[in-house]
Design a protein around this motif. Structure first.
Motif, PDB file in Angstrom:
ATOM      1  N   SER A 134      -6.548  45.576 -18.039  1.00 57.24           N
ATOM      2  CA  SER A 134      -5.375  45.613 -17.147  1.00 57.24           C
ATOM      3  C   SER A 134      -5.218  44.219 -16.553  1.00 57.24           C
ATOM      4  O   SER A 134      -6.146  43.386 -16.646  1.00 57.24           O
ATOM      5  CB  SER A 134      -5.572  46.635 -16.026  1.00 57.24           C
ATOM      6  N   GLY A 135      -4.078  43.993 -15.914  1.00 53.98           N
ATOM      7  CA  GLY A 135      -3.896  42.716 -15.212  1.00 53.98           C
ATOM      8  C   GLY A 135      -4.939  42.581 -14.117  1.00 53.98           C
ATOM      9  O   GLY A 135      -5.501  41.500 -13.900  1.00 53.98           O
ATOM     10  N   MET A 136      -5.240  43.683 -13.412  1.00 51.13           N
ATOM     11  CA  MET A 136      -6.238  43.634 -12.342  1.00 51.13           C
ATOM     12  C   MET A 136      -7.622  43.305 -12.902  1.00 51.13           C
ATOM     13  O   MET A 136      -8.398  42.589 -12.269  1.00 51.13           O
ATOM     14  CB  MET A 136      -6.280  44.961 -11.571  1.00 51.13           C
TER      15      MET A 136
ATOM     16  N   TYR B 139       0.927  40.420  -5.752  1.00 49.72           N
ATOM     17  CA  TYR B 139       0.929  41.845  -6.086  1.00 49.72           C
ATOM     18  C   TYR B 139      -0.053  42.571  -5.152  1.00 49.72           C
ATOM     19  O   TYR B 139      -1.171  42.077  -4.925  1.00 49.72           O
ATOM     20  CB  TYR B 139       0.525  41.989  -7.557  1.00 49.72           C
TER      21      TYR B 139
ATOM     22  N   GLU C  78       0.697  32.980  -7.307  1.00 45.81           N
ATOM     23  CA  GLU C  78       1.709  33.749  -8.037  1.00 45.81           C
ATOM     24  C   GLU C  78       3.018  33.021  -7.792  1.00 45.81           C
ATOM     25  O   GLU C  78       3.375  32.776  -6.636  1.00 45.81           O
ATOM     26  CB  GLU C  78       1.833  35.162  -7.458  1.00 45.81           C
TER      27      GLU C  78
ATOM     28  N   ASN D 235       5.453  38.052  -5.938  1.00 45.56           N
ATOM     29  CA  ASN D 235       5.855  39.458  -6.047  1.00 45.56           C
ATOM     30  C   ASN D 235       5.787  40.091  -4.652  1.00 45.56           C
ATOM     31  O   ASN D 235       4.684  40.176  -4.105  1.00 45.56           O
ATOM     32  CB  ASN D 235       4.879  40.145  -7.021  1.00 45.56           C
TER      33      ASN D 235
ATOM     34  N   ASP E 255      -1.050  33.310 -11.756  1.00 47.92           N
ATOM     35  CA  ASP E 255      -0.605  34.582 -12.328  1.00 47.92           C
ATOM     36  C   ASP E 255       0.823  34.351 -12.824  1.00 47.92           C
ATOM     37  O   ASP E 255       1.754  34.203 -12.040  1.00 47.92           O
ATOM     38  CB  ASP E 255      -0.655  35.672 -11.243  1.00 47.92           C
TER      39      ASP E 255
ATOM     40  N   THR F 275       2.637  36.347 -14.718  1.00 48.12           N
ATOM     41  CA  THR F 275       3.217  37.603 -15.179  1.00 48.12           C
ATOM     42  C   THR F 275       4.746  37.634 -15.057  1.00 48.12           C
ATOM     43  O   THR F 275       5.441  38.088 -15.970  1.00 48.12           O
ATOM     44  CB  THR F 275       2.634  38.766 -14.337  1.00 48.12           C
ATOM     45  N   PHE F 276       5.268  37.171 -13.927  1.00 42.78           N
ATOM     46  CA  PHE F 276       6.708  37.303 -13.671  1.00 42.78           C
ATOM     47  C   PHE F 276       7.558  36.469 -14.627  1.00 42.78           C
ATOM     48  O   PHE F 276       8.725  36.774 -14.829  1.00 42.78           O
ATOM     49  CB  PHE F 276       7.023  36.890 -12.227  1.00 42.78           C
TER      50      PHE F 276
ATOM     51  N   SER G 122      -0.524  40.060 -16.419  1.00 42.73           N
ATOM     52  CA  SER G 122      -0.528  41.493 -16.653  1.00 42.73           C
ATOM     53  C   SER G 122       0.281  41.669 -17.941  1.00 42.73           C
ATOM     54  O   SER G 122       1.496  41.456 -17.958  1.00 42.73           O
ATOM     55  CB  SER G 122       0.138  42.243 -15.494  1.00 42.73           C
TER      56      SER G 122
ATOM     57  N   THR H 137       0.911  44.301 -19.257  1.00 45.00           N
ATOM     58  CA  THR H 137       1.679  45.522 -19.013  1.00 45.00           C
ATOM     59  C   THR H 137       3.173  45.223 -18.873  1.00 45.00           C
ATOM     60  O   THR H 137       4.007  46.089 -19.115  1.00 45.00           O
ATOM     61  CB  THR H 137       1.165  46.141 -17.690  1.00 45.00           C
ATOM     62  N   LYS H 138       3.488  43.984 -18.502  1.00 44.83           N
ATOM     63  CA  LYS H 138       4.862  43.622 -18.154  1.00 44.83           C
ATOM     64  C   LYS H 138       5.588  43.016 -19.361  1.00 44.83           C
ATOM     65  O   LYS H 138       5.655  43.635 -20.399  1.00 44.83           O
ATOM     66  CB  LYS H 138       4.838  42.698 -16.936  1.00 44.83           C
TER      67      LYS H 138
ATOM     68  N   GLY I 240      -2.487  46.355 -19.706  1.00 42.65           N
ATOM     69  CA  GLY I 240      -3.411  45.340 -20.212  1.00 42.65           C
ATOM     70  C   GLY I 240      -3.298  44.049 -19.428  1.00 42.65           C
ATOM     71  O   GLY I 240      -2.369  43.869 -18.631  1.00 42.65           O
TER      72      GLY I 240
ATOM     73  N   LEU J 264       7.300  46.381 -14.067  1.00 45.09           N
ATOM     74  CA  LEU J 264       8.422  45.487 -14.357  1.00 45.09           C
ATOM     75  C   LEU J 264       8.230  44.932 -15.749  1.00 45.09           C
ATOM     76  O   LEU J 264       7.170  45.098 -16.352  1.00 45.09           O
ATOM     77  CB  LEU J 264       8.473  44.346 -13.319  1.00 45.09           C
TER      78      LEU J 264
HETATM   79  C1  LIG Z   1       2.376  39.814 -10.709  1.00 41.98           C
HETATM   80  C2  LIG Z   1       1.407  40.886 -11.099  1.00 41.98           C
HETATM   81  N1  LIG Z   1       0.145  40.552 -11.365  1.00 41.98           N
HETATM   82  C3  LIG Z   1      -0.790  41.485 -11.704  1.00 41.98           C
HETATM   83  C4  LIG Z   1      -0.454  42.810 -11.781  1.00 41.98           C
HETATM   84  C5  LIG Z   1      -1.525  43.815 -12.153  1.00 41.98           C
HETATM   85  O1  LIG Z   1      -1.357  44.193 -13.469  1.00 41.98           O
HETATM   86  P1  LIG Z   1      -1.854  45.623 -14.059  1.00 41.98           P
HETATM   87  O2  LIG Z   1      -1.007  46.675 -13.426  1.00 41.98           O
HETATM   88  O3  LIG Z   1      -1.661  45.459 -15.522  1.00 41.98           O
HETATM   89  O4  LIG Z   1      -3.282  45.780 -13.662  1.00 41.98           O
HETATM   90  C6  LIG Z   1       0.857  43.211 -11.537  1.00 41.98           C
HETATM   91  C7  LIG Z   1       1.246  44.618 -11.635  1.00 41.98           C
HETATM   92  O5  LIG Z   1       2.346  45.009 -11.279  1.00 41.98           O
HETATM   93  C8  LIG Z   1       1.813  42.222 -11.165  1.00 41.98           C
HETATM   94  O6  LIG Z   1       3.080  42.532 -10.890  1.00 41.98           O
END
Ligand SMILES: Cc1ncc(COP(=O)(O)O)c(C=O)c1O
Length: 410
Positions: free
Chosen positions: A86-88, A112, A155, A159, A184, A186-187, A206, A208-209, A219, A338
Motif C-alpha cells: 500500500s502507499g502507507m 494524507y 507532499e 492533500n 510523496d 501520488t497526486f 500510492s 492505488t491512485k 499498492g 483518487l
Molecule cells: C497523497 C497520498 N499518499 C499516500 C496515500 C496512502 O496510500 P494507500 O491508501 O495506498 O496506502 C494516499 C491515500 O489516499 C494519498 O492520497
C-alpha cells in the motif's frame, strides 16, 4: 536491467519493464508463486549471498513485481523501485529505513491523514520526533530544521489543501543541512512531476491512485534515485514484509500503460471543472493549481507539467451545504481515494483526514467545509451537469433549513 533514458514518458509508460521474459511476450506473465526452486544447493546458497541470477521467495523479489518496479523507476527517472502492499506501507518502509531513535523530521502539515498520524502519533513512540509545517512557506521549513533533522518529507500538492512546496529550494536547504528529501508524488504521478529533477532523494507513491488508475488495487512504491540507495530499503521491506503480490503488480503494470492518456484527460477535465466551479454562484472558493487564483500558480507551472485531477472547494452554505451536495450527486461516486477513471467526491474532515484530529486539521487549514473531488475521465459535460444539479439541490435544502430556523427568510 537499467532502462533507457532517451525515451519520453509516454513511451516508457508503454514499454518499461516489459522485456523480462525469455519468450518475449508483449505482456510479461504473472509469476503467481510464493517461492522459487533452486537449481542446486550451491545456487540457493549463492542467491542468499546476493550472488548469481534468480529468485528466492516472493517477499524478497518476484519477476512480475520487478516489471512494475522497473516501469515506475523509469518514469520517475530513478535507478530502482520497490513495490509495497500500500502507499502507507511504502511510507512506513522508507521512514523506517532512513530514521532511528533520536532523529527528527520535518513534514508537510497537510499530508494524507494516516501519513500525519504515522509521523505525528506513532513514530514518536519509537523516539522519532517531527515538526509539521506549511511546506509552501520556505521560511517556515528553514525554521523547523534542527541539527538532528534527517528527513524532510513533502507532499506537493498537499492533500487536500493543494498548497505547493518549492521542491528545488527545499531540496537545497535539506542537503545543506545534511537531511534527505522524500517526496510523496501520488497526486501528480511521474507524468506531471518528477521530484528527482528538483533534488529529491526518494519518491514514494500510492499506486492505488493514478499509476494503477482503475480503483482495483491497493499498492505503493518507493523509488530510489541512485542504485546505492536500494539495498537498505530492500532489506527493510523484506523484514517489514509489506510487499505487493504478483497479481496486483501485474494490474499496476497494465494500468501504467495508459497513464499518459489518462493524465491528459484528467487534467483537461479538472481544469474545465475548476473554472466552472470558480464562476459558480453557490461556490465560495476553489483551490486548483491550474487556476490563476491559486497562491502558487507560478511555482506550479515551474515544477509541474500539468495540474492534476484533484480540486478542493467550499460551498457558500459551508459544511451543511457541502454534505447536502455530496448526498445529491448521481454520477460522481461519494467515495474516498483518487486518481481512478471515475470521478470521486468526499469530505476530508470526516473521512480521509478524520484520524488527524481537529487540532491538526485546523493547523493544516483543512476546514470542515472543504469538499474534495478527484476528477475522472468521463465526459466533462456529464460531470459538470451532475455537480450543477447537486449544487442546486444543496442550495435548495440549505434554503429550506434556513426557512425553518428563521421563518422570516423567504
Ligand atoms: C497523497 C497520498 N499518499 C499516500 C496515500 C496512502 O496510500 P494507500 O491508501 O495506498 O496506502 C494516499 C491515500 O489516499 C494519498 O492520497
Amino acid at each position: 536491467m537499467s532502462h533507457r533514458t532517451d525515451l519520453s514518458p509516454e513511451t516508457l509508460a508503454v514499454h518499461a519493464g516489459v522485456d523480462k521474459h525469455e519468450f518475449l511476450p508483449a505482456v510479461p506473465p504473472i509469476f503467481q508463486t510464493s517461492t522459487f526452486a533452486f537449481k542446486s544447493a550451491e545456487h540457493g546458497a549463492a542467491l542468499f549471498a546476493g550472488e548469481g541470477k534468480g529468485y528466492i521467495y516472493s517477499r524478497m523479489g518476484n519477476p512480475t513485481t520487478e516489471a512494475a518496479e522497473m516501469s515506475v523507476a523509469a518514469l520517475e527517472g530513478g535507478a530502482k523501485a520497490l513495490a509495497c502492499g500500500s502507499g502507507m506501507a511504502a511510507i512506513h518502509t522508507i521512514l523506517a529505513t532512513l530514521l532511528r531513535q533520536g532523529d527528527h523530521m520535518v513534514c508537510s502539515e497537510a499530508v494524507y491523514g494516516p501519513t500525519c498520524t504515522l509521523i505525528g502519533k506513532i513514530m514518536p513512540k519509537w523516539g522519532i520526533e517531527s515538526t509539521m509545517v506549511d511546506t509552501s512557506n520556505f521560511e517556515a521549513v528553514k525554521e523547523a530544521m534542527r541539527p538532528n533533522t534527517k528527513v524532510v518529507y513533502i507532499e506537493t500538492p498537499c492533500n487536500p489543501t493543494l498548497v505547493i512546496a518549492d521542491l528545488e529550494a527545499i531540496g537545497n536547504l535539506a542537503h545543506d543541512r545534511g537531511a534527505l528529501v522524500v517526496v510523496d508524488n501520488t497526486f501528480m504521478s511521474p507524468l506531471l512531476q518528477q521530484p528527482f529533477r528538483w533534488g529529491a532523494d526518494y519518491v514514494i507513491h500510492s499506486l492505488t491512485k493514478f499509476l494503477n488508475g482503475h480503483a482495483d488495487v491497493v499498492g505503493g512504491m518507493i523509488v530510489v534515485k541512485d542504485e546505492a540507495q536500494y539495498p537498505p530499503v530492500r532489506r527493510m521491506l523484506n523484514h517489514l514484509g509489506g510487499v505487493l503480490p504478483p497479481f496486483e503488480s501485474f494490474l499496476v503494470h497494465r494500468g501504467i500503460k495508459t497513464l499518459s492518456v489518462r493524465m491528459a484527460k484528467h487534467c483537461q477535465n479538472a481544469q474545465k471543472i475548476a473554472e466552472h466551479l470558480e464562476a459558480h454562484p453557490h461556490i465560495e472558493w476553489v483551490l486548483y493549481p491550474g487556476l490563476k487564483s491559486h497562491p502558487q500558480y507560478e511555482l506550479a507551472k515551474k515544477q509541474m507539467s500539468g495540474s492534476g485531477a484533484v480540486i478542493s472547494f467550499g460551498l457558500k452554505g459551508g459544511l451543511e451545504a457541502g454534505r447536502a451536495m455530496m448526498n445529491a450527486v448521481k454520477l460522481c461516486l461519494l467515495a474516498v481515494s483518487l486518481g481512478g477513471v471515475e470521478t470521486l467526491i468526499q469530505h476530508p474532515a470526516s473521512m480521509t483526514h478524520a484520524s488527524m484530529g481537529a487540532e491538526a486539521r485546523r493547523q493544516a487549514h483543512i476546514t470542515d467545509g472543504l469538499v474534495r473531488i478527484s476528477v475522472g475521465i468521463e465526459s466533462v459535460d456529464d460531470i459538470i451537469a451532475d455537480l450543477d444539479q447537486a449544487l442546486e439541490e444543496a442550495a435548495a435544502q440549505t434554503m429550506s433549513v434556513e426557512r425553518e430556523r428563521h421563518p422570516a427568510v423567504t
